[in-house]
Design a protein around this motif. Sequence first.
Motif: not given
Length: 370
Positions: A10-17
Amino acid sequence: MTLLDVFSDLKEFRADNHRYPLPHLVFTAVCMILCGADDWKMVSKLAKRKQKWLKKYIPLPHGAPSQHTFRRVFASLDPEQFRECFIQWVSTITERTHGEVIAIDGKTLRRSYDRQDDKAAIHMVNAWASATGMVLGQLKTAEKSNEITAIPALLDMLEVSGCIISTDAMGCQKDIAQKIRSKGADYLLAVKGNHETLHEDIKLFLDHLACQKKLPESASYHETLDKGHGRIEVRRCWISTDVIWLDQRSKWKDLNMIGVVEGERHEGGKVSIERRYFISSLITDAATFMSAVRSHWSVENNLHWSLDISFREDGCRIRKRYGAENMAVFRQIALNLLSQEKTEKLGMMNKRITAAADDEYLELLLQGVI
């Protein structure tokens, strides 16, 4: 391949934190839905109670995720990506067998409509493997569209070579028959009034065939009798491979036979008789034909009924953005895992209760995917 492995794509779509990786949220949600959770609030509450068990498989340095985290993430997660991972996972745990019936049928998520955003209820098309009792894939119909466009798109995602694809009358379309044959499968399509001329032609032919005492070599007959629950059901099937006379034959790819299944029910002193008509690319006998037809009907009892009664799908109020569509995939994952477990002679709902109470049984449900 474990659930964590499959959903790591799954491709991460959120901010790095972000605190919780997507595969960990998926794993937690699957486990808690197996334990009886039907919404994000209960997923979170159960996860908090099962933190010690969850930590055996995923780190939770910030504790169990809140319901707001689950709601926000799965309302935003691309459902196409999630669905592709689901189909990939299913392909790793089950193999298609030659002649297996895959029933394709639609179901509306009744509470998924959103009056505030003027959003209609979501309609999902499911591919159900009748022999294994598993969902192979699902696809939401596009807005202002229907199953006719969704079925070919769903078939493109699946490996169905050598199988029998069955649909109800909505799926009885020339393009769908063509698509099924191009995938190396056979079709078994119910015919009703949406193809009036075809329906009338095969009805006239098969009703006459059913009256004959001696059938021609191109035809065969099969009958079954079932008793129970205060009723008697007699099912009769007539099929014919004599279709050269059918004017519409050339419009349907490899149309090789037609058939009718008659159901006669005796219950409470009343008798009801119903006939249903079909076209198919198969060349087989009446017994096999009727078995395939009955396998399609199982999608209502074994899939739709389980989703409504055991998972309370029709009562689910998740509706924002992609939330309802993604929750539908979670239910399918849980249903597949529950269907595979055969040691406990329990219904779906009781299996979920047992999983909530017994961590060993939960691990048994997850055997091979953790």
